[in-house]
Design an enzyme around this catalytic site. Structure first.
Site, mmCIF file in Angstrom:
data_model
loop_
_atom_site.group_PDB
_atom_site.id
_atom_site.type_symbol
_atom_site.label_atom_id
_atom_site.label_comp_id
_atom_site.label_asym_id
_atom_site.label_seq_id
_atom_site.Cartn_x
_atom_site.Cartn_y
_atom_site.Cartn_z
ATOM 1 N N HIS A 161 1.062 -1.049 0.079
ATOM 2 C CA HIS A 161 -0.080 0.069 -0.015
ATOM 3 C C HIS A 161 0.812 1.305 -0.018
ATOM 4 C CE1 HIS A 161 -3.647 -2.552 1.831
ATOM 5 N NE2 HIS A 161 -3.807 -2.332 0.391
ATOM 6 N N SER A 162 0.834 1.853 -1.055
ATOM 7 C CA SER A 162 1.880 2.899 -1.298
ATOM 8 C C SER A 162 2.043 3.925 -0.316
ATOM 9 C CB SER A 162 1.790 3.509 -2.840
ATOM 10 O OG SER A 162 0.373 3.565 -2.929
ATOM 11 N N GLU A 206 1.747 3.968 2.760
ATOM 12 C CA GLU A 206 2.335 3.512 4.024
ATOM 13 C C GLU A 206 4.027 3.689 4.206
ATOM 14 O OE1 GLU A 206 -1.651 0.587 4.139
ATOM 15 O OE2 GLU A 206 0.361 -0.269 4.307
ATOM 16 N N ARG A 259 -3.096 4.823 -2.300
ATOM 17 C CA ARG A 259 -2.875 3.402 -1.619
ATOM 18 C C ARG A 259 -2.685 2.026 -2.628
ATOM 19 N NH1 ARG A 259 -5.808 0.266 2.642
ATOM 20 N NH2 ARG A 259 -6.904 -1.704 1.787
ATOM 21 N N ASN A 303 -3.930 -5.601 -1.830
ATOM 22 C CA ASN A 303 -4.003 -6.569 -0.697
ATOM 23 C C ASN A 303 -5.558 -7.024 -0.837
ATOM 24 O OD1 ASN A 303 -3.168 -8.041 1.343
ATOM 25 N ND2 ASN A 303 -3.793 -6.670 2.726
ATOM 26 N N ARG A 304 -6.387 -7.127 -1.744
ATOM 27 C CA ARG A 304 -7.565 -7.703 -2.164
ATOM 28 C C ARG A 304 -7.589 -8.530 -3.308
ATOM 29 N NH1 ARG A 304 -7.430 -5.733 2.130
ATOM 30 N NH2 ARG A 304 -8.964 -4.351 3.451
ATOM 31 N N HIS A 315 2.713 -3.754 6.365
ATOM 32 C CA HIS A 315 1.853 -2.546 6.149
ATOM 33 C C HIS A 315 1.968 -1.655 7.386
ATOM 34 C CE1 HIS A 315 -1.244 -4.315 2.974
ATOM 35 N NE2 HIS A 315 -0.367 -5.460 3.510
ATOM 36 N N TYR A 326 -11.284 -6.959 10.746
ATOM 37 C CA TYR A 326 -12.445 -7.255 9.790
ATOM 38 C C TYR A 326 -12.253 -8.186 8.711
ATOM 39 C CZ TYR A 326 -9.822 -3.513 7.571
ATOM 40 O OH TYR A 326 -8.714 -2.593 6.948
ATOM 41 N N GLU A 374 1.168 -4.544 10.840
ATOM 42 C CA GLU A 374 0.662 -3.173 10.513
ATOM 43 C C GLU A 374 1.662 -2.411 11.710
ATOM 44 O OE1 GLU A 374 -1.465 -1.893 9.012
ATOM 45 O OE2 GLU A 374 -2.645 -3.198 7.975
#
Lengths: 310, 93
Positions: free
Chosen positions: A70-71, A73, A128, A145-146, A197, A249, A271
């Site tokens: 995710h760019s 981050e 992102r 990431n999905r 992340h 989640y 994270e």
């Protein structure tokens, strides 16, 4: 430009070009230990590089670490740069890391989403996703990431190209994802996969797309506990740990659900910190402390992987 | 380059599942252009959202109307971005 990785400033954020030139310097300084692989090109044609740390052997069991999928981050890519330098400094000095590298290889992809990262520097710091175009939509990018083939299409991602969790038209549609998938499959001997992340101070393991516990849940939980304990020992940064779905989640199509489905037992997502105030805009002064504490957790996971072959 | 002057990041606390669902309703209002830095998840976990300046009043009114507590985590996103850029340029200089 820095003339060597010793004069490189690890306590500031860098552009894509500066990080790529850091990689070349590190390889040039440690040709016996470090090599740079290109595993593909991004949607916009940028090279995708992975650093390989190896002391020999052929297709040894390996550990994969990636940052920056995710760019926005930024503390993760910056930490990845610091990890790369740390590995070259500690090999031959630190007993544990030396033992790891005498038997295993380490692959480190520092900028896992180059197009998105370049875009955060040039146009939108909050970007992102990837920068791929979706036919029929004016919105750009897919959440990398999905986009993995694990629970793809299930709840926990969006089918709306204008959202930040857009899954993409099909699994592995993003070349930044497909390049890793192909690499992991062709290597075939990766034993731990750690995707980094930020932010919210979590250490997560599968699953994200379903509530059913992973078969290795107990072991993964125990190892996560050891890792976050090691991390907290430096600056007291508290991490929670658990499965993705229970800790945050439902998330479908996520990296480590796919790597776990490939038989890579030690699959984790970090994270990293924000001590609760800056979010993605963590001040550069916190880069090195963040990298240092994270390294202790990574080292715990790598050492456990070395000592528990499967 | 995208400008974030006046954008705020709110940290919302959703005490129970019903409140989490309320925040998810907010997430679906595309016209507000909300950017969830930490999405709605387990009750009790902080929810961080970047709110563009034009949407701030509407979002705060919605939160207050539904008894959702929040704090302002970042007063002005652009000022932090400016600091970040200054720090990078200072190094390069």
């Amino acid at each position: 430009r820095s003339r060597s990785t010793d004069t490189f400033n690890y306590a500031t954020y860098h552009t894509l070009e500066e990080i790529y030139s850091f990689m070349d310097m590190l390889v040039a300084e440690h040709p016996q230990l470090v090599s740079k692989l290109q595993i593909g090109n991004t949607y916009e044609g940028r090279p995708i590089y992975v650093l390989k740390f190896s002391t020999g052997g052929n297709n040894r069991p390996a550990i994969w670490i990636d940052t920056g999928i995710h760019s926005r981050e930024w503390v993760t890519q910056a930490s990845g740069v610091w990890f790369a330098k740390k590995i070259t400094q500690d090999y031959g000095q630190d007993f544990t890391l030396t033992a790891i590298l005498d038997s295993m290889d380490i692959f480190l992809e520092i900028v896992t989403n180059p197009d998105g990262f370049a875009f955060t520097h040039s146009k939108n710091r909050m970007w992102r996703k990837t920068r791929s175009l979706t036919p029929g939509s004016s919105c750009v990018g897919v959440d990398p990431n999905r986009n993995w083939d694990a629970g793809f299409g299930m709840a926990g991602a969006s089918s709306n190209p204008c959202t930040d969790t857009y899954r993409g038209k099909f699994a592995n549609s993003e070349v930044e994802v497909k390049s890793i998938v192909d690499f992991v499959k062709s290597h075939g001997n990766i034993k731990a996969f750690i995707s980094i992340h930020s932010y919210s101070q979590l250490l997560l393991y599968p699953y994200g797309y379903k509530a059913e516990p992973a078969p290795d849940r107990d072991e993964l939980d125990q190892l996560a506990k050891s890792a976050v304990t090691a991390l907290a020992s430096l600056y007291g940064t508290k991490f929670k740990y658990g499965s993705i779905i229970k800790t945050i989640y439902q998330a479908s199509g996520s990296t480590i659900d796919w790597t776990y489905s490939q038989g890579i037992k030690y699959s984790y997502t970090f994270e990293l910190r924000d001590t609760g105030r800056y979010g993605f805009l963590l001040p550069a002064s916190q880069i090195v402390p963040t990298a240092q504490e994270t390294w202790l957790a990574l080292r715990t996971i790598m050492e456990y992987t070395l000592n528990h072959p499967y | 380059k995208e400008d974030f002057v006046g954008h705020q990041v709110l940290r919302i606390s959703a005490a129970d599942e019903a409140q989490v669902q309320k925040v998810k309703e907010l997430e679906d209002l595309e016209h507000l252009q909300l950017d969830f830095w930490r999405g709605p998840g387990q009750p009790g976990s902080p929810i961080d959202v970047r709110v563009p300046f034009p949407s701030i009043q509407a979002v705060k009114a919605f939160l207050e109307a539904h008894g959702l507590g929040y704090t302002i985590m970042i007063e002005d996103v652009q000022s932090l971005l400016d600091e970040e850029q200054e720090q990078m340029f200072a190094f390069q200089a």
